[in-house]
Motif scaffolding. Sequence first.
Motif, short mmCIF file in Angstrom:
data_model
loop_
_atom_site.label_atom_id
_atom_site.label_comp_id
_atom_site.label_asym_id
_atom_site.label_seq_id
_atom_site.Cartn_x
_atom_site.Cartn_y
_atom_site.Cartn_z
N ARG A 134 -18.86 6.12 10.23
CA ARG A 134 -18.98 5.11 9.20
C ARG A 134 -18.46 3.68 9.62
O ARG A 134 -17.23 3.52 10.02
CB ARG A 134 -18.21 5.40 8.08
N LYS A 135 -19.49 2.79 10.22
CA LYS A 135 -18.99 1.51 10.61
C LYS A 135 -17.99 0.81 9.95
O LYS A 135 -18.30 0.82 8.86
CB LYS A 135 -20.21 0.56 11.00
N GLY A 136 -16.82 0.61 10.60
CA GLY A 136 -15.80 -0.15 9.93
C GLY A 136 -14.70 0.85 9.27
O GLY A 136 -13.91 0.22 8.53
N GLU A 137 -14.66 2.14 9.28
CA GLU A 137 -13.86 2.95 8.51
C GLU A 137 -12.51 2.77 9.31
O GLU A 137 -11.34 3.04 8.58
CB GLU A 137 -14.44 4.42 8.91
N GLU A 138 -12.47 2.38 10.58
CA GLU A 138 -11.01 2.10 11.00
C GLU A 138 -10.80 0.63 11.21
O GLU A 138 -9.62 0.01 10.60
CB GLU A 138 -11.09 2.43 12.47
N SER A 139 -11.79 -0.29 11.36
CA SER A 139 -11.72 -1.73 11.63
C SER A 139 -11.62 -2.63 10.38
O SER A 139 -11.36 -3.65 10.43
CB SER A 139 -12.66 -2.32 12.85
N GLY A 140 -12.35 -2.07 9.66
CA GLY A 140 -12.67 -2.84 8.34
C GLY A 140 -14.03 -3.70 8.26
O GLY A 140 -14.26 -4.15 7.29
N ASN A 141 -14.48 -3.67 9.45
CA ASN A 141 -15.95 -4.61 9.80
C ASN A 141 -17.08 -3.68 9.35
O ASN A 141 -17.73 -3.35 10.20
CB ASN A 141 -16.01 -5.02 11.30
N VAL A 142 -17.24 -3.63 8.02
CA VAL A 142 -18.44 -2.58 7.69
C VAL A 142 -19.72 -3.40 7.78
O VAL A 142 -19.86 -4.73 7.37
CB VAL A 142 -18.11 -2.38 6.20
N GLN A 143 -20.83 -2.62 7.85
CA GLN A 143 -22.28 -3.38 7.79
C GLN A 143 -22.77 -2.92 6.66
O GLN A 143 -23.04 -1.56 6.39
CB GLN A 143 -22.92 -3.15 8.94
N HIS A 144 -23.10 -3.80 5.66
CA HIS A 144 -23.80 -3.48 4.52
C HIS A 144 -25.36 -3.39 4.62
O HIS A 144 -25.82 -4.62 5.02
CB HIS A 144 -23.54 -4.36 3.26
N LEU A 145 -26.09 -2.34 4.40
CA LEU A 145 -27.73 -2.39 4.68
C LEU A 145 -28.33 -3.31 3.72
O LEU A 145 -28.19 -3.22 2.48
CB LEU A 145 -28.21 -0.83 4.64
N LYS A 146 -29.08 -4.25 4.11
CA LYS A 146 -30.10 -5.04 3.50
C LYS A 146 -31.39 -4.69 3.21
O LYS A 146 -32.26 -4.97 2.61
CB LYS A 146 -29.84 -6.55 3.60
N GLU A 147 -31.80 -4.35 4.47
CA GLU A 147 -33.32 -3.83 4.73
C GLU A 147 -33.30 -2.90 5.98
O GLU A 147 -32.46 -2.80 6.89
CB GLU A 147 -34.17 -5.16 5.14
#
Length: 132
Positions: free
Chosen positions: A63-76
């Motif tokens: 899960r992108k950001g699970e360690e760094s906090g730099n999450v990617q929210h899907l828009k499209e």
Amino acid sequence: MNDISAQAATLQWNDQGLVPAIAQDWQTGEVLMLAWMNREALELTVREGRAIYWSRSRGALWRKGEESGNVQHLKELRIDCDADTVLMKVEQVGDIACHTGRRSCFYQRLENGEWQVTDPVLKDPQTLYGKS
């Protein structure tokens, strides 16, 4: 768009059951990274509305950001004409998409026959991942 299982079946998965996934900033169009997804990662990405990849090195979902906090929210979510690549337009939370601490993984440019680093490190990777 929450149930993508039928659409996932139409993709051209490689021999390892993976498809390349490009993450692109939904507002600027900047390509942030390329990673891999298996069917479960793709389905979870759609269901949770955030980028989830298959880590080939770990052999596990990531899960992108699970360690760094730099999450990617899907828009499209898009696929290419051959249905063998996924393009995700994402909202990048935090300035960093790359594990090197840079905004994008594409921070090197060919100049005069050599790769030149063009983008600065925004945060030390050891600090970013809590390993300092």
